[in-house]
Motif scaffolding. Structure first.
Motif, PDB file in Angstrom:
ATOM      1  N   ASP A 296       0.766   7.137   7.685  1.00 36.74           N
ATOM      2  CA  ASP A 296       1.474   8.407   7.424  1.00 36.74           C
ATOM      3  C   ASP A 296       2.047   8.938   8.745  1.00 36.74           C
ATOM      4  O   ASP A 296       1.528   9.866   9.354  1.00 36.74           O
TER       5      ASP A 296
ATOM      6  N   ARG B 125       4.708  -2.292   2.778  1.00 37.15           N
ATOM      7  CA  ARG B 125       4.501  -3.504   1.971  1.00 37.15           C
ATOM      8  C   ARG B 125       4.998  -4.713   2.751  1.00 37.15           C
ATOM      9  O   ARG B 125       5.724  -4.571   3.756  1.00 37.15           O
TER      10      ARG B 125
ATOM     11  N   GLU C 228       0.892  -1.185   0.000  1.00 36.56           N
ATOM     12  CA  GLU C 228       0.000   0.000   0.000  1.00 36.56           C
ATOM     13  C   GLU C 228       0.913   1.213   0.000  1.00 36.56           C
ATOM     14  O   GLU C 228       2.151   1.074   0.080  1.00 36.56           O
ATOM     15  N   PRO C 229       0.366   2.407  -0.071  1.00 35.59           N
ATOM     16  CA  PRO C 229       1.259   3.583  -0.176  1.00 35.59           C
ATOM     17  C   PRO C 229       2.254   3.709   0.965  1.00 35.59           C
ATOM     18  O   PRO C 229       3.347   4.240   0.768  1.00 35.59           O
ATOM     19  N   TRP C 230       1.914   3.263   2.193  1.00 31.59           N
ATOM     20  CA  TRP C 230       2.786   3.509   3.352  1.00 31.59           C
ATOM     21  C   TRP C 230       3.570   2.269   3.800  1.00 31.59           C
ATOM     22  O   TRP C 230       4.293   2.346   4.792  1.00 31.59           O
TER      23      TRP C 230
ATOM     24  N   ARG D  40       7.140   2.645   4.551  1.00 31.06           N
ATOM     25  CA  ARG D  40       7.658   3.634   3.625  1.00 31.06           C
ATOM     26  C   ARG D  40       7.601   5.027   4.281  1.00 31.06           C
ATOM     27  O   ARG D  40       6.564   5.433   4.794  1.00 31.06           O
TER      28      ARG D  40
END
Length: 412
Positions: free
Chosen positions: A91, A11, A7-9, A21
């Motif tokens: 985030d 893995r 996902e964006p933040w 991330r």
């Protein structure tokens, strides 16, 4: 476990390693060996949600002012440590940025607290200085009745105020405490001296009450009245004794005084009744005396007055409440006769006549001079000078008229 998930933040790698991330790159935060990769992401997202909830709670408490700045700062540091090593996917940078904003809020609150604390301390310093000033004023005064209570109130006010820096607080306290000690010492000395004066007054008034009681049954009304008047003056001069003693002694003194004056008044009332007939006779003589007025022949009036005065003295006393009235009427007749005699003497006195003639001559000469001065001023056309000369001339002529009138009386 097989496969990957991301996902964006974060893995999950093929080997089950879970990565977060961030702006600085990826970092491993854990390993997931059981279950599918999506389950791993959901697990670490829930851990992020827990961190976000803690930050939200902290923000709510900081922004509402519930937490003191120091407590809020400690809580914020704790949250930063939690974020620094957080094993969560989300985030985290946003949470860190939110903590940065909260830190600015806390810094502002601290500045406000410092300003408010400074203001409160300045108010406390002014209040304590005013308390010390008032205490010193009380210490130099003599309000022995209310001063104790006021010092007690000032002490309670002092206790309710915050402490200042040690030097200032100690200095102001020394002023207050010294003033209170001085007041207490002077107050004790005052009441000690007062007790001595009250004891002296008690002894004096004991003697005065006893002396009054010995006079209470006296029938020497003149001497007794004078003595009671003197006793009262001495009573007032003695000053007050203690309240209960003062009241008791005054009752004794007043009872003796009342007994004497009640008896005297009763006696005078009986005498006044006996003197009513004398009053009627003297009033008849007053009618006869007042018939001599106005005085036309002072010698005849004086002879008649002497005869009348002899009969007046033979009649005797009148009631006390009528003495001033009848004596006053008789005195007016005497004064009228004496005035007539004085006028006659003045009228026939050669020296007085000579002085009047001299004055008359001087005035006539002065008037002649002023008339010449007036003519001169008129000739010059000096309006102001003419007015002054006329005013002086009018005054001299009025004076001349009075002197001429006096000389006419001398010649009558």
């Amino acid at each position: 476990m097989s496969g990957t998930a991301e996902e964006p933040w974060g893995r999950v790698a093929d080997d089950g390693t879970v990565y977060l991330r961030t702006d600085d790159g990826e970092r491993a935060i854990g390993s997931w060996q059981v279950g599918d990769p999506e389950g791993a992401l959901a697990f670490f997202r829930r851990k992020y949600d827990a961190l976000a909830l803690e930050v939200d709670l902290l923000a709510s408490r900081v922004e509402s002012g519930i937490l003191a700045p120091d407590d809020a700062h400690n809580a914020l540091r704790r949250e930063r440590r939690n974020l620094a090593g957080a094993q969560a996917i989300g985030d985290l940078g946003a949470l860190s940025a939110r903590l940065d904003r909260l830190e600015e809020v806390i810094a502002g609150r601290r500045a406000e607290r410092r300003t408010e604390r400074k203001r409160q301390l300045e108010e406390a310093r002014s209040a304590k200085s005013a308390i010390a000033d008032e205490a010193e004023a009380l210490a130099s005064g003599s309000d022995w009745r209310h001063g104790v209570g006021r010092f007690r109130e000032l002490l309670e006010q002092w206790k309710a105020l915050p402490r200042l820096d040690k030097q200032t607080d100690d200095e102001l306290w020394r002023r207050f405490s010294s003033a209170r000690t001085s007041y207490t010492r002077r107050r004790k000395q005052h009441f000690s001296e007062l007790n001595v004066r009250r004891e002296d007054a008690r002894q004096v008034k004991e003697a005065l009450a006893a002396e009054a009681e010995t006079l209470a049954d006296s029938t020497d009304w003149g001497r007794g009245t004078t003595q009671f008047r003197t006793l009262m003056q001495r009573w007032k001069a003695a000053g007050p004794a203690a309240r209960d003693v003062e009241d008791q002694l005054w009752k004794r003194f007043r009872a003796a005084q009342d007994r004497f004056f009640n008896a005297r008044n009763a006696t005078f009332a009986e005498q006044d009744e006996e003197y009513r007939a004398n009053l009627e006779q003297k009033e008849a003589l007053l009618v006869e005396a007042e018939a001599l007025l106005p005085v036309r022949d002072h010698r005849t009036a004086r002879d008649a007055y002497r005869s009348l005065l002899a009969r007046w003295d033979q009649i005797g006393r009148v009631p006390r409440d009528s003495v001033r009235t009848v004596e006053g009427r008789l005195r007016k007749v005497e004064e009228a006769i004496r005035s007539a005699e004085s006028n006659e003497w003045r009228r026939t006195n050669p020296e007085t006549r000579a002085r009047a003639n001299d004055t008359l001559t001087q005035l006539r000469n002065s008037i002649a001079d002023l008339e010449r001065d007036l003519e001169a001023q008129q000739a010059k056309g000096d309006v102001a000078g003419e007015r002054r000369a006329q005013e002086a001339l009018d005054a001299r002529r009025a004076w001349l008229a009075e002197v001429e009138k006096t000389l006419d009386e001398f010649s009558g």
